[in-house]
Write a protein that holds these residues in place. Structure first.
Motif, PDB file in Angstrom:
ATOM      1  N   VAL A 221      46.859  52.402  36.650  1.00  0.00           N
ATOM      2  CA  VAL A 221      45.566  52.255  37.331  1.00  0.00           C
ATOM      3  C   VAL A 221      44.576  51.515  36.425  1.00  0.00           C
ATOM      4  CG1 VAL A 221      43.709  53.470  38.507  1.00  0.00           C
ATOM      5  CG2 VAL A 221      46.012  54.427  38.540  1.00  0.00           C
ATOM      6  N   GLU A 222      44.404  52.052  35.204  1.00  0.00           N
ATOM      7  CA  GLU A 222      43.467  51.435  34.255  1.00  0.00           C
ATOM      8  C   GLU A 222      43.870  49.977  33.997  1.00  0.00           C
ATOM      9  OE1 GLU A 222      43.356  53.524  30.488  1.00  0.00           O
ATOM     10  OE2 GLU A 222      42.258  51.869  29.546  1.00  0.00           O
ATOM     11  N   GLU A 223      45.173  49.741  33.877  1.00  0.00           N
ATOM     12  CA  GLU A 223      45.689  48.391  33.594  1.00  0.00           C
ATOM     13  C   GLU A 223      45.307  47.418  34.715  1.00  0.00           C
ATOM     14  OE1 GLU A 223      47.313  51.190  33.264  1.00  0.00           O
ATOM     15  OE2 GLU A 223      47.988  51.240  31.188  1.00  0.00           O
ATOM     16  N   ALA A 224      45.345  47.899  35.963  1.00  0.00           N
ATOM     17  CA  ALA A 224      45.021  47.024  37.101  1.00  0.00           C
ATOM     18  C   ALA A 224      43.552  46.594  37.047  1.00  0.00           C
ATOM     19  CB  ALA A 224      45.319  47.748  38.412  1.00  0.00           C
ATOM     20  N   TYR A 225      42.656  47.556  36.781  1.00  0.00           N
ATOM     21  CA  TYR A 225      41.228  47.226  36.683  1.00  0.00           C
ATOM     22  C   TYR A 225      40.987  46.263  35.505  1.00  0.00           C
ATOM     23  CZ  TYR A 225      39.791  50.807  40.110  1.00  0.00           C
ATOM     24  OH  TYR A 225      39.601  51.537  41.259  1.00  0.00           O
ATOM     25  N   ARG A 226      41.681  46.533  34.380  1.00  0.00           N
ATOM     26  CA  ARG A 226      41.518  45.659  33.207  1.00  0.00           C
ATOM     27  C   ARG A 226      42.000  44.240  33.527  1.00  0.00           C
ATOM     28  NH1 ARG A 226      43.771  48.429  29.363  1.00  0.00           N
ATOM     29  NH2 ARG A 226      41.920  48.982  28.200  1.00  0.00           N
ATOM     30  N   GLU A 227      43.107  44.156  34.249  1.00  0.00           N
ATOM     31  CA  GLU A 227      43.672  42.856  34.629  1.00  0.00           C
ATOM     32  C   GLU A 227      42.664  42.055  35.467  1.00  0.00           C
ATOM     33  OE1 GLU A 227      46.527  41.482  33.748  1.00  0.00           O
ATOM     34  OE2 GLU A 227      46.388  39.739  35.096  1.00  0.00           O
ATOM     35  N   ILE A 228      42.030  42.712  36.424  1.00  0.00           N
ATOM     36  CA  ILE A 228      41.025  42.011  37.248  1.00  0.00           C
ATOM     37  C   ILE A 228      39.858  41.564  36.371  1.00  0.00           C
ATOM     38  CG2 ILE A 228      39.356  42.245  39.150  1.00  0.00           C
ATOM     39  CD1 ILE A 228      42.246  42.047  40.125  1.00  0.00           C
ATOM     40  N   LYS A 229      39.388  42.460  35.499  1.00  0.00           N
ATOM     41  CA  LYS A 229      38.266  42.095  34.610  1.00  0.00           C
ATOM     42  C   LYS A 229      38.655  40.881  33.764  1.00  0.00           C
ATOM     43  CE  LYS A 229      35.900  42.802  30.518  1.00  0.00           C
ATOM     44  NZ  LYS A 229      36.154  43.079  29.108  1.00  0.00           N
ATOM     45  N   ASN A 230      39.864  40.910  33.190  1.00  0.00           N
ATOM     46  CA  ASN A 230      40.284  39.801  32.324  1.00  0.00           C
ATOM     47  C   ASN A 230      40.388  38.497  33.097  1.00  0.00           C
ATOM     48  OD1 ASN A 230      40.341  41.471  30.146  1.00  0.00           O
ATOM     49  ND2 ASN A 230      42.570  41.772  30.145  1.00  0.00           N
ATOM     50  N   ARG A 231      40.948  38.558  34.312  1.00  0.00           N
ATOM     51  CA  ARG A 231      41.088  37.302  35.066  1.00  0.00           C
ATOM     52  C   ARG A 231      39.732  36.733  35.478  1.00  0.00           C
ATOM     53  NH1 ARG A 231      46.233  37.442  39.176  1.00  0.00           N
ATOM     54  NH2 ARG A 231      47.538  38.846  37.957  1.00  0.00           N
TER      55      ARG A 231
END
Ligand code: UDP
Length: 235
Positions: A221-231
């Motif tokens: 879950v945390e990884e998905a939010y981080r991925e969106i932030k990074n992109r």
């Protein structure tokens, strides 16, 4: 900066500031789903959603969509223009998912011929029911001119964000917006736009990069939010 807590919601707190026309919006790590039945914390979600929402509000403003964003002031806080929130949750959908599948029998992932805009009453006690334009007028939440402005703005935001996310390898499946009236009576976009309020799928793999990972215990879950932030914040 912060004076008093004006409102605490499931994912955010709103504080007054020294300027009566400016509020401070603080994003929390708390996550809820199914009208508060499922509750947990997602580490760093407040920070990720503050970055993501800020990027999106800036992009929308550049593209002519008035919104309440003034500026990000810390990892989890932004300043916003004070508005009176209109008690309508506006959902816009491009691809079938969530309640479109559950309630109306669409196949998940089906691409819609044209976007579907829906209105929900913003009321936790009543469980945010889907309602019609006539309910909105009867309840005095907006008049027909205001509702047509809200619908037009929603479709414009949808067109802008489809392109914005596509450039970052993301499909914008659906999302929820809230609008408010500023002190001059203008309708402007408010609240937040984040993986809490959007369904976002990777363009190539269709991997869910949003709150559905939390809702349905999909992990990462945390990884998905981080991925969106990074992109969104990558140069
Ligand atoms: N949504 C939201 N807040 C709500 C309900 C829905 O932000 O209270 C968002 C949700 O994340 C999704 C879209 O609106 O991106 C459509 O949600 P749907 O009606 O499918 O409801 P769900 O199945 O998520 O309850």
């Amino acid at each position: 900066m912060k004076k008093e807590l004006i409102y605490e919601g499931k994912a955010k707190k709103i504080f007054s500031t020294e300027d009566k026309d400016v509020y401070l919006q603080e994003f929390k790590d708390d996550a809820t789903a199914f009208n508060g039945v499922k509750k947990d914390k997602i580490p760093h979600k407040g920070e990720f959603n503050n970055y993501i929402s800020s990027e999106i509000f800036i992009h929308l403003k550049k593209n002519g969509i008035p919104n309440h964003f003034i500026g990000k002031i810390s990892d989890t806080e932004m300043l916003v223009r004070k508005v009176n929130i209109i008690k309508i949750e506006v959902v816009c959908r491009n691809i079938a998912a969530g309640s479109l599948v559950k309630k109306f029998g669409f196949s998940e992932g089906a691409v819609l011929d044209k976007p579907i805009v829906e209105f929900y009453l913003k009321s936790d006690e009543l469980g945010d029911p889907l309602f019609t334009e006539d309910h909105i007028y009867s309840l005095g939440l907006a008049d027909s001119h205001e509702l047509s402005t809200i619908k037009k703005m929603t479709l414009m935001i949808n067109s802008i964000l489809i392109k914005y996310f596509a450039a970052k390898g993301i499909r914008l499946v659906d999302f929820k917006l809230e609008f408010g009236k500023d002190k001059s009576g203008n309708i402007i976009l408010a609240d937040e736009i984040s993986p809490d309020t959007c369904r976002l799928w990777d363009s190539i793999t269709n991997k869910k990069l949003d709150k559905d990972r939390f809702r349905f215990d999909l992990g990462e879950v945390e990884e998905a939010y981080r991925e969106i932030k990074n992109r969104l914040t990558a140069q």
